[in-house]
Design a protein around this motif. Sequence first.
Motif, mmCIF file in Angstrom:
data_model
loop_
_atom_site.group_PDB
_atom_site.id
_atom_site.type_symbol
_atom_site.label_atom_id
_atom_site.label_comp_id
_atom_site.label_asym_id
_atom_site.label_seq_id
_atom_site.Cartn_x
_atom_site.Cartn_y
_atom_site.Cartn_z
ATOM 1 N N CYS A 126 0.942 -1.271 -0.074
ATOM 2 C CA CYS A 126 0.250 -0.045 -0.055
ATOM 3 C C CYS A 126 0.826 1.262 -0.024
ATOM 4 C CB CYS A 126 -0.903 -0.134 1.087
ATOM 5 S SG CYS A 126 -1.622 1.323 1.930
ATOM 6 N N HIS B 153 0.398 -4.311 6.404
ATOM 7 C CA HIS B 153 -0.909 -4.244 7.269
ATOM 8 C C HIS B 153 -2.069 -4.759 6.591
ATOM 9 C CE1 HIS B 153 -0.817 -0.627 4.907
ATOM 10 N NE2 HIS B 153 -2.107 -0.641 4.888
ATOM 11 N N GLU B 154 -1.726 -5.392 5.444
ATOM 12 C CA GLU B 154 -3.152 -5.922 4.498
ATOM 13 C C GLU B 154 -2.789 -7.584 4.614
ATOM 14 O OE1 GLU B 154 -3.332 -3.991 0.904
ATOM 15 O OE2 GLU B 154 -3.461 -1.963 1.770
ATOM 16 N N HIS C 43 -5.081 1.501 -5.988
ATOM 17 C CA HIS C 43 -5.699 0.325 -5.289
ATOM 18 C C HIS C 43 -7.078 0.766 -4.482
ATOM 19 C CE1 HIS C 43 -3.536 1.290 -1.624
ATOM 20 N NE2 HIS C 43 -3.855 -0.132 -1.206
ATOM 21 N N GLU D 136 -8.313 -5.250 2.933
ATOM 22 C CA GLU D 136 -7.841 -4.214 3.810
ATOM 23 C C GLU D 136 -8.233 -2.822 3.044
ATOM 24 O OE1 GLU D 136 -5.900 -0.956 5.708
ATOM 25 O OE2 GLU D 136 -5.661 -1.612 3.635
HETATM 26 ZN ZN LIG Z 1 -3.495 -0.257 3.056
#
Ligand SMILES: [Zn+2]
Length: 344
Positions: free
Chosen positions: A38, A63-64, A172, A147
């Motif tokens: 990300c 974190h995803e 995204h 996420e």
């Molecule tokens: Zn993210």
Amino acid sequence: MSRAIVFNGDETWEERDIPVPDPQPGGAVLRVEATGLCHSDIDHFRGHVHTSWGGAFPSIAGHEIVGRVEKIDSATAEAWGVAEGDRVAVRELLVTSEGYRIYGHDFSVDEGSGLYGGFAEHLELLPGSQVYRLREDLPADQLTVFEPLSCAVTWVAPVRKDDVVVIEGPGHMGMATIVAARAAGASTIIVTGTARDRFRLDWALRVGADHTVDVDSEDPLERVRELTDGRLADVVIDAAAGNPVTVNLAMDLVRKGGHVVIAGMKDRPLEGFHSDWIPTRRITLHPGAGLDTEAAVDLINAGKVPTGELLGDTFPLEHFEDAFALLTRRTPGRDSIRIALRLT
Ligand SMILES: [Zn+2]
């Protein structure tokens, strides 16, 4: 041992082997299957973490996170509603007695087990974690879209049935917002981007957008007017990161009495914004700031998310360099809507 990618905070990283801990009472250990990348991971790489306390380095980002519960005691398993072997999505916000912390963003690798980010083969889930069971019939890398979708489902809060929705920015987050807007009842979805986003604009149509506008070659106001018979957008969601001009464009593209959601993070203050637009055209501004992991997971498990179309490109951990190059748009002749690491 767990292989991990560790960010030093100064645009360097290294691979480390980190011992896998036993879970703490009330916690668990997750075998990570896949983790999405990300834009905030790029900032993390450069030493900036978007929390008020600024993060800690060196640390494991990511974190995803999708993985399988590897070790959990029976009381915690009951409290979390999962069993060993279950595949889950991890909510990145960890609620603590002092507030909250974020997996993959503000744990140093020197704290506790150090395994608190998704760019590693294991994740230590601390007491207070929230996990949600994910379907088994899809590859884990596709499921990491939970996420961005967890944010997007909150960004579409002003969307009503049959609304015209404009989404600025086909990254995204923009892609996830297309899916969330459709689920919220949007009838027409228009995605805007720049000439450099050509690949992503074309892909947005595959994800479910009805129309796209390249603002470098077309007048976006003219085009949106034409596509909506002069009605303009009921809701504009600014999912574009970087240049803040998209905020002014959002105010142009929204109808009188419509809603604008500001979500994408900008790299500088905005010039040319007229606050008069808000009272004279009765525009309501909303923050794009929520996180609803459960709602996103429910949409995925119900089959309402084109996870294959939202996958983009995946890389094994040993090709992290290539993944990061594509994420930062440094791979000549190639672009991607989303990138994930596979960890099994
Ligand atoms: Zn993210």
